[in-house]
Structure formats: C-alpha cells, structure tokens
Design an enzyme around this catalytic site. Sequence first.
Site, mmCIF file in Angstrom:
data_model
loop_
_atom_site.group_PDB
_atom_site.id
_atom_site.type_symbol
_atom_site.label_atom_id
_atom_site.label_comp_id
_atom_site.label_asym_id
_atom_site.label_seq_id
_atom_site.Cartn_x
_atom_site.Cartn_y
_atom_site.Cartn_z
ATOM 1 N N VAL A 96 0.832 -1.210 0.000
ATOM 2 C CA VAL A 96 0.000 0.000 0.000
ATOM 3 C C VAL A 96 0.861 1.251 0.000
ATOM 4 O O VAL A 96 0.547 2.236 -0.669
ATOM 5 C CB VAL A 96 -0.973 -0.014 1.192
ATOM 6 N N ARG A 134 -14.265 -13.280 -2.183
ATOM 7 C CA ARG A 134 -13.498 -12.180 -1.606
ATOM 8 C C ARG A 134 -13.742 -10.896 -2.397
ATOM 9 O O ARG A 134 -13.965 -10.927 -3.610
ATOM 10 C CB ARG A 134 -11.997 -12.494 -1.610
ATOM 11 N N TYR A 153 -3.611 -11.538 15.133
ATOM 12 C CA TYR A 153 -3.522 -10.357 14.282
ATOM 13 C C TYR A 153 -4.797 -9.521 14.378
ATOM 14 O O TYR A 153 -4.750 -8.289 14.491
ATOM 15 C CB TYR A 153 -3.288 -10.797 12.839
ATOM 16 N N VAL A 202 -6.397 -6.496 -0.472
ATOM 17 C CA VAL A 202 -5.615 -5.587 -1.312
ATOM 18 C C VAL A 202 -4.662 -6.392 -2.189
ATOM 19 O O VAL A 202 -4.070 -7.385 -1.749
ATOM 20 C CB VAL A 202 -4.807 -4.600 -0.450
#
Length: 340
Positions: A23, A225, A153, A183
């Site tokens: 990102v 997804r 996480y 992503v």
Amino acid sequence: MNPPKTTATTPAVVLVTGGTGLVGKAIEYVIEHEPEGSRFGRRPGEKWIFASSRDADLRNPEDTIKLFEKYQPTHVIHLAALVGGLFANREKKMTFLRDNMLINNNVLHTSHIKGTKKLISCLSTCVFPDKVEYPLTEEKIHLGPPHSSNFGYAHAKRMIDIQNHAYNEEFGCNFTSAIPTNVFGPHDNFDLKHAHVMPALIHKCYLAQRSGAPFNVMGDGSPLRQFIYSRDLAKLFIWQLREYNSVDPLILSVNENDEVSIRELANSIVKVMNYPGKPNFENSTGDNGQDRKPASNAKLMDLIGHDFKFTPFEKALEETVTWFLQNYTKARISQSHRDA
C-alpha cells in the site's frame, strides 16, 4: 518538542509507516503520478516520507521517537504491521498479536506526544466477528470474537479502534482508521507460504507454467473475496487523510456485489498469464478459510462521491501480473523459488 503545526506557509509533512510495502508503494505511485494540486496528487510544498523497517524498528519505542524527531511529521498514515496469509496467521498467533500491539502502541503514543495533527491507521476486515450478519459495516467490529484462524492479528488490529477513541476522548487526538478489503497490486508479497491468496496464486501459476507442472489451488475454489487494487486504495487513503475527520473507522472497498470467487480468480490468472491448462482445485473444504465476508462501502461512497471509479478487476490483475513478471528477480518471494 512537538512538530510545527501546518499553516498556509507550513506545508504538511506526511509520514507513511510501512511505506515500502504494497500500500505504501501504491500511495507513493499515486502521489508522484497524479497532477500536483489535484484531489489525489501532491499539494504544493507537501513532503511525503515513506519509511520502512530499515528506518526504525517500530516495536521499539526509542526507535519510533527517533523516527518522528527526524522527520517531524504533521500527518501519519500508519501501514506498518507484521502481516501474513492463512498459514502464517495460524502458526504464529502470539507473535502476530504481540508484535502488532507493540508497533501500534508506539506509533499512536508517539503521534500523541509529538502533536501529530492527524493519524490514519490501517486495519483489516479480519477485525470483524466470525459470526456476524453480512454485509460488514463499520459499527459491527466489536460484536463478537474474530475468526479463530487469525485471532492474534485481528485482536491487535481491533485494538487500534479502541485506542483511537480513547486518545480522542482523553486528549482530543485526531486519530482514525481505515478497513480495506483484500488488497492486491504491484510490490505485493508473492512468497508462497506467507502471501495472501492472489499473489500466492500468481506465483504458483508462474512456477507451474515454467516447470510444466499442474497449477494446484488449495481448497475447492468456492470462497468469495472483495479485492481492491492497491492504487485505488492509495487514492482512498489520500482522500481520507485530507477530507475525513471522524474517529470512527471507515471501510475502504469495492462494492459488495463485486465479490470474486477463488475459482474465478484462479481462472482469471490462468487467462492473464496464458497458462496452457486449467487450475486443479484440491477440493479440501477445510483449507478454504472463511467462506465470505462481504463488506459494505456505502458510507465511503456517500462521503467521497459516487463519481469515484475503481479500476476494473481484469485490468488491475493484468497490471499486477505484468509487474510481477517484470520484477521477478527482485519481488518478495523465497530465494529457493527464485533459484529453482
């Protein structure tokens, strides 16, 4: 000493932690390629710092403070995290919890004590409860425990929202967070063991094509997804930094109706990479992970405007595959596969 406040004569200094990852690289690309002064481009005099783990170990509070003192950021986009795919999250739950808690505590607290004007932290849809009514919306984050496969996480990321509200209520800090869906894009992690599903499948297809082996895909291909192209997400982060001022998290995603199955994804990769065969699904449903977790982007689109356009999936996938093929020798993959 606190950094100078942004005024008409003091342009912003934006620090991006995790700035050399997927990102961060996308934000850098958008900042450099969009016209200066445009909605997503660099503003006149604005300075962007893309920091990596080589610049500071953000698990260490002293390193974090030194990084802030070096660059004196007025704004922070916090992307740094210990991340991984399904296998890594299953195998190292405590490591993912502890390291990410340390990183987040240090970045948020240092942003507070150094007077950062605005901080956006990156969360993940894994923060949402495993058992929840779909589509996911921002107010559902804390309605139950996350999926057991990545609870370390997920809890570390979920705590950022708690911290943001606490810093805001006690100290008035302008801290908020973003929740991207899956992503993908250039500069992703393509390591087969630690990558997320799309880059892992791209790499597996490449190796199968190179060796003449079957393109094996774990699971039965049925999970769905929402994939968001990293360069689209980068624009949303830049917009959020400049125009979104609520402490409440914001889902950054394509429309929930744009879900793609793993089977469709694998077939698309085969098409883009000109693989001569078909994907071979190993049909073990226990390896699927969560079946689906659609997220609503209604709040985002109402705020940014419905004229914002996402890159078509096939075009974004083609650009990602092209980058991977052109940068295979330096992409993030295990050395054993590179030398094979």
